[in-house]
Scaffold this motif. Structure first.
Motif, short mmCIF file in Angstrom:
data_model
loop_
_atom_site.label_atom_id
_atom_site.label_comp_id
_atom_site.label_asym_id
_atom_site.label_seq_id
_atom_site.Cartn_x
_atom_site.Cartn_y
_atom_site.Cartn_z
N GLY A 62 0.77 -1.23 0.00
CA GLY A 62 0.00 0.00 0.00
C GLY A 62 0.81 1.29 0.00
N TYR A 63 2.12 1.19 -0.13
CA TYR A 63 2.92 2.40 -0.21
C TYR A 63 2.62 3.12 -1.53
CZ TYR A 63 5.82 1.20 3.79
OH TYR A 63 6.26 0.91 5.05
N THR A 64 2.63 4.43 -1.48
CA THR A 64 2.36 5.20 -2.70
C THR A 64 3.59 5.21 -3.60
OG1 THR A 64 3.09 7.29 -1.74
CG2 THR A 64 0.76 6.70 -1.46
N VAL A 65 3.34 5.52 -4.86
CA VAL A 65 4.43 5.60 -5.82
C VAL A 65 5.43 6.67 -5.38
CG1 VAL A 65 4.98 6.22 -8.21
CG2 VAL A 65 3.03 4.76 -7.73
N PHE A 66 4.92 7.78 -4.85
CA PHE A 66 5.80 8.86 -4.39
C PHE A 66 6.68 8.40 -3.24
CE2 PHE A 66 6.67 12.49 -1.61
CZ PHE A 66 7.44 13.25 -2.47
N ASP A 67 6.12 7.65 -2.29
CA ASP A 67 6.91 7.18 -1.15
C ASP A 67 8.03 6.24 -1.60
OD1 ASP A 67 5.55 8.63 0.74
OD2 ASP A 67 4.11 7.02 1.19
N ILE A 68 7.75 5.42 -2.57
CA ILE A 68 8.77 4.49 -3.07
C ILE A 68 9.83 5.25 -3.86
CG2 ILE A 68 9.19 2.49 -4.53
CD1 ILE A 68 6.27 1.63 -3.84
N ALA A 69 9.40 6.16 -4.73
CA ALA A 69 10.34 6.92 -5.57
C ALA A 69 11.17 7.88 -4.72
CB ALA A 69 9.59 7.68 -6.64
N LYS A 70 10.62 8.31 -3.59
CA LYS A 70 11.32 9.26 -2.72
C LYS A 70 12.69 8.73 -2.28
CE LYS A 70 9.28 9.97 1.13
NZ LYS A 70 8.40 10.40 2.23
N LYS A 71 12.77 7.43 -2.07
CA LYS A 71 14.04 6.82 -1.65
C LYS A 71 15.12 7.05 -2.71
CE LYS A 71 16.09 2.28 -1.06
NZ LYS A 71 15.85 0.85 -1.04
#
Length: 155
Positions: A62-71
Motif C-alpha cells: 500500500g505504499y504510494t508511488v511517491f513514497d517508493i520513488a522518494k528513496k
C-alpha cells in the motif's frame, strides 16, 4: 634589458595557462552535467532493477508511488549535494596547487560567486533528481504482482 610584463616569458606563459583554464572552465560544466546525468541514470536504473521485488512488495503493502520513488530521488539528491560540495572545495585547490608547482604564486584566497553557486546547485539537483525519477517511473507504473516476479530476459 628592460622587459615589461607582456614581453617577459614567464608572465606570457602563465597568462597562456590562465587563458586555457578559463576556456576549460566554460566547457567543463557542460560535460560534467552530461556525465553526471548519464551516471545517475545508469546507477538509478540498475538500482531500481535490482530492487524490483522490494518495490513490488512495497506497492502491494500500500505504499504510494511517491513514497517508493522518494528513496531513489533522495539518494540522487544527496549524491548531487555531496558532489557539489566536493567540487567547489577540491577542484580549485587541486588546480591551484598543480600550477603552484610550476610557478611561484601567492596563497590562494577562495572566492565563491553566490549566483553561480546557486544556479549550478539547482541545475545539478534538477539533473540528478529528474534522471532518478525517469529511472523509477517505468518500474513504478507496473503492477505489484509483475514487479515481484523476476524480469524476463531480453531476446
Amino acid at each position: 634589458y628592460v622587459l615589461d610584463r607582456d614581453s617577459h616569458r614567464s608572465f606570457v606563459e602563465y597568462e597562456g595557462c590562465a587563458n586555457s583554464i578559463d576556456a576549460l572552465a566554460k566547457i567543463f560544466p557542460v560535460f560534467f552535467f552530461a556525465v553526471a546525468a548519464l551516471v545517475c541514470l545508469t546507477t538509478m536504473t540498475r538500482m531500481v532493477d535490482e530492487q524490483r521485488i522490494n518495490i513490488g512488495t512495497l506497492k502491494a503493502l500500500g505504499y504510494t508511488v511517491f513514497d517508493i520513488a522518494k528513496k531513489y530521488i533522495l539518494y540522487a539528491f544527496t549524491a548531487s549535494i555531496l558532489g557539489l560540495l566536493i567540487g567547489f572545495s577540491v577542484f580549485p585547490i587541486v588546480i591551484f596547487y598543480a600550477y603552484g608547482m610550476m610557478y611561484t604564486l601567492p596563497d590562494m584566497i577562495p572566492a565563491i560567486d553566490i549566483k553561480l553557486a546557486i544556479s549550478i546547485t539547482l541545475i545539478a539537483i534538477l539533473v540528478t533528481t529528474i534522471s532518478a525519477y525517469v529511472a523509477c517511473k517505468k518500474e513504478l507504473m507496473e503492477e505489484p504482482s509483475a514487479l515481484m516476479r523476476p524480469k524476463a530476459p531480453k531476446n
